[in-house]
Design a protein around this motif. Sequence first.
Motif, PDB file in Angstrom:
ATOM      1  N   GLY A 115       0.803  -1.217   0.000  1.00 55.57           N
ATOM      2  CA  GLY A 115       0.000   0.000   0.000  1.00 55.57           C
ATOM      3  C   GLY A 115       0.833   1.263   0.000  1.00 55.57           C
ATOM      4  N   ILE A 116       1.965   1.231  -0.719  1.00 58.75           N
ATOM      5  CA  ILE A 116       2.890   2.366  -0.750  1.00 58.75           C
ATOM      6  C   ILE A 116       2.872   3.007  -2.130  1.00 58.75           C
ATOM      7  CG2 ILE A 116       5.347   3.003  -0.694  1.00 58.75           C
ATOM      8  CD1 ILE A 116       5.716   0.962   1.524  1.00 58.75           C
ATOM      9  N   SER A 117       2.741   4.325  -2.144  1.00 56.08           N
ATOM     10  CA  SER A 117       2.797   5.083  -3.389  1.00 56.08           C
ATOM     11  C   SER A 117       4.254   5.463  -3.665  1.00 56.08           C
ATOM     12  CB  SER A 117       1.943   6.350  -3.265  1.00 56.08           C
ATOM     13  OG  SER A 117       2.076   7.160  -4.402  1.00 56.08           O
ATOM     14  N   TYR A 118       4.680   5.295  -4.914  1.00 55.75           N
ATOM     15  CA  TYR A 118       6.071   5.587  -5.233  1.00 55.75           C
ATOM     16  C   TYR A 118       6.178   6.221  -6.608  1.00 55.75           C
ATOM     17  CZ  TYR A 118       6.296   1.661  -8.527  1.00 55.75           C
ATOM     18  OH  TYR A 118       6.093   0.833  -9.598  1.00 55.75           O
ATOM     19  N   LYS A 119       7.333   6.819  -6.864  1.00 54.09           N
ATOM     20  CA  LYS A 119       7.619   7.345  -8.194  1.00 54.09           C
ATOM     21  C   LYS A 119       9.042   6.974  -8.576  1.00 54.09           C
ATOM     22  CE  LYS A 119       9.076  11.990  -6.688  1.00 54.09           C
ATOM     23  NZ  LYS A 119       8.848  13.436  -6.843  1.00 54.09           N
ATOM     24  N   VAL A 120       9.250   6.708  -9.862  1.00 54.16           N
ATOM     25  CA  VAL A 120      10.560   6.316 -10.371  1.00 54.16           C
ATOM     26  C   VAL A 120      11.161   7.469 -11.163  1.00 54.16           C
ATOM     27  CG1 VAL A 120      11.810   4.735 -11.892  1.00 54.16           C
ATOM     28  CG2 VAL A 120       9.936   3.872 -10.481  1.00 54.16           C
ATOM     29  N   GLU A 121      12.417   7.769 -10.889  1.00 59.45           N
ATOM     30  CA  GLU A 121      13.162   8.747 -11.672  1.00 59.45           C
ATOM     31  C   GLU A 121      14.359   8.043 -12.294  1.00 59.45           C
ATOM     32  OE1 GLU A 121      14.233  12.246  -9.489  1.00 59.45           O
ATOM     33  OE2 GLU A 121      12.320  12.309  -8.415  1.00 59.45           O
ATOM     34  N   PHE A 122      14.533   8.207 -13.595  1.00 61.00           N
ATOM     35  CA  PHE A 122      15.660   7.599 -14.283  1.00 61.00           C
ATOM     36  C   PHE A 122      16.826   8.580 -14.374  1.00 61.00           C
ATOM     37  CE2 PHE A 122      14.092   3.577 -15.311  1.00 61.00           C
ATOM     38  CZ  PHE A 122      12.774   3.658 -15.716  1.00 61.00           C
ATOM     39  N   ILE A 123      18.012   8.099 -14.004  1.00 69.00           N
ATOM     40  CA  ILE A 123      19.245   8.877 -14.080  1.00 69.00           C
ATOM     41  C   ILE A 123      20.298   8.000 -14.735  1.00 69.00           C
ATOM     42  CG2 ILE A 123      21.071  10.009 -12.733  1.00 69.00           C
ATOM     43  CD1 ILE A 123      18.987  10.682 -10.635  1.00 69.00           C
ATOM     44  N   ARG A 124      20.988   8.535 -15.722  1.00 72.28           N
ATOM     45  CA  ARG A 124      21.913   7.716 -16.499  1.00 72.28           C
ATOM     46  C   ARG A 124      23.285   7.547 -15.856  1.00 72.28           C
ATOM     47  NH1 ARG A 124      20.231   6.051 -21.233  1.00 72.28           N
ATOM     48  NH2 ARG A 124      18.344   6.961 -22.140  1.00 72.28           N
ATOM     49  N   SER A 125      23.603   8.355 -14.875  1.00 67.89           N
ATOM     50  CA  SER A 125      24.930   8.305 -14.258  1.00 67.89           C
ATOM     51  C   SER A 125      24.890   7.519 -12.946  1.00 67.89           C
ATOM     52  CB  SER A 125      25.433   9.728 -13.990  1.00 67.89           C
ATOM     53  OG  SER A 125      26.537   9.718 -13.134  1.00 67.89           O
ATOM     54  N   ASP A 126      25.706   6.455 -12.861  1.00 64.60           N
ATOM     55  CA  ASP A 126      25.810   5.702 -11.605  1.00 64.60           C
ATOM     56  C   ASP A 126      26.321   6.588 -10.476  1.00 64.60           C
ATOM     57  OD1 ASP A 126      25.248   2.716 -12.128  1.00 64.60           O
ATOM     58  OD2 ASP A 126      26.555   3.242 -13.782  1.00 64.60           O
ATOM     59  N   ALA A 127      27.293   7.444 -10.795  1.00 65.64           N
ATOM     60  CA  ALA A 127      27.853   8.323  -9.769  1.00 65.64           C
ATOM     61  C   ALA A 127      26.791   9.267  -9.210  1.00 65.64           C
ATOM     62  CB  ALA A 127      29.022   9.121 -10.353  1.00 65.64           C
ATOM     63  N   ARG A 128      25.952   9.818 -10.076  1.00 67.09           N
ATOM     64  CA  ARG A 128      24.898  10.740  -9.637  1.00 67.09           C
ATOM     65  C   ARG A 128      23.870  10.013  -8.777  1.00 67.09           C
ATOM     66  NH1 ARG A 128      21.314  14.721 -11.622  1.00 67.09           N
ATOM     67  NH2 ARG A 128      19.771  14.977  -9.956  1.00 67.09           N
ATOM     68  N   ILE A 129      23.498   8.807  -9.163  1.00 66.58           N
ATOM     69  CA  ILE A 129      22.533   8.035  -8.376  1.00 66.58           C
ATOM     70  C   ILE A 129      23.060   7.800  -6.970  1.00 66.58           C
ATOM     71  CG2 ILE A 129      21.497   5.739  -8.111  1.00 66.58           C
ATOM     72  CD1 ILE A 129      21.084   5.682 -11.133  1.00 66.58           C
ATOM     73  N   GLN A 130      24.326   7.415  -6.874  1.00 66.27           N
ATOM     74  CA  GLN A 130      24.897   7.119  -5.567  1.00 66.27           C
ATOM     75  C   GLN A 130      25.072   8.382  -4.729  1.00 66.27           C
ATOM     76  OE1 GLN A 130      28.013   3.898  -5.708  1.00 66.27           O
ATOM     77  NE2 GLN A 130      27.475   3.885  -7.883  1.00 66.27           N
ATOM     78  N   GLU A 131      25.347   9.499  -5.369  1.00 68.57           N
ATOM     79  CA  GLU A 131      25.431  10.767  -4.648  1.00 68.57           C
ATOM     80  C   GLU A 131      24.065  11.156  -4.093  1.00 68.57           C
ATOM     81  OE1 GLU A 131      26.691  14.141  -2.835  1.00 68.57           O
ATOM     82  OE2 GLU A 131      27.884  12.483  -3.626  1.00 68.57           O
TER      83      GLU A 131
END
Length: 262
Positions: free
Chosen positions: A71-87
Amino acid sequence: MTELTSTKTRLTTLSILTALLIPMLVLIQKPASAADLVVLAKPEAPFKFEESGQPQGIDIEVIDAVFDKLGISYKVEFIRSDARIQEDARNGRADMLLVFSKNAKRQEYLTYPEESYVDIGWNFFIRSEDQDKIVYESFDDLKDLKIGITKDISYTPEFLASGLSFEESPRSELQIGKLLAKRFDAVPMNTISTLYEQNKEGNLDKIAYLPKPLKSKAYYNVFTKASKYPGIEGLPAKYDAAVRELKADGTIDAIFAKYLGN
């Protein structure tokens, strides 16, 4: 008469203030609607990608089934850089990341659930014209080659310490183009995703991969320790329970079959 008028004025003013304050108090007391859980992902078909403006893929359908159960609402954001995702994970902008292998450095800022539903293999891709020239049983077989690697990808320590000649790129989607342009001779890539993408690009006849994988390991959807999402501490255990149910009832197998066949 003046005193009576003054009293009426005070009562009228009080009534007006009360009428204004009650709705404000109701607004203050009304709980705010829960924010969406923010999920960051690097697009990598067939696991996670965007189509017609909507997130699609194996991992998207799995977490959709999981969060539907919870019962959780979520949203997905796509980012192409692994470094940016981890930051973004370290600074708390993300609540969950798709799909990450486990290592000690990442465990400093990510919480790993117990359940994984996919093992991903990485193989060395080469140009098809080099199939009879290049073999890989040990790193010594690759010592005369230039190898493409991607910034912030989790390779094996043995590979990084092998003394091979590396050329680093910021994003993995650049690698096959560089391979075909002869910028380097081999590149370790996610095997299923690369074949899926290169089939769409019409490049399957131009590339091949060496049979022995560089690595094959379990991957996880992980939670960020810096997240401020309400109840994030207890979410990994709930996620694990939901994934176990989806494995047991065949839902996850059916999702894989939809994208990869049987």
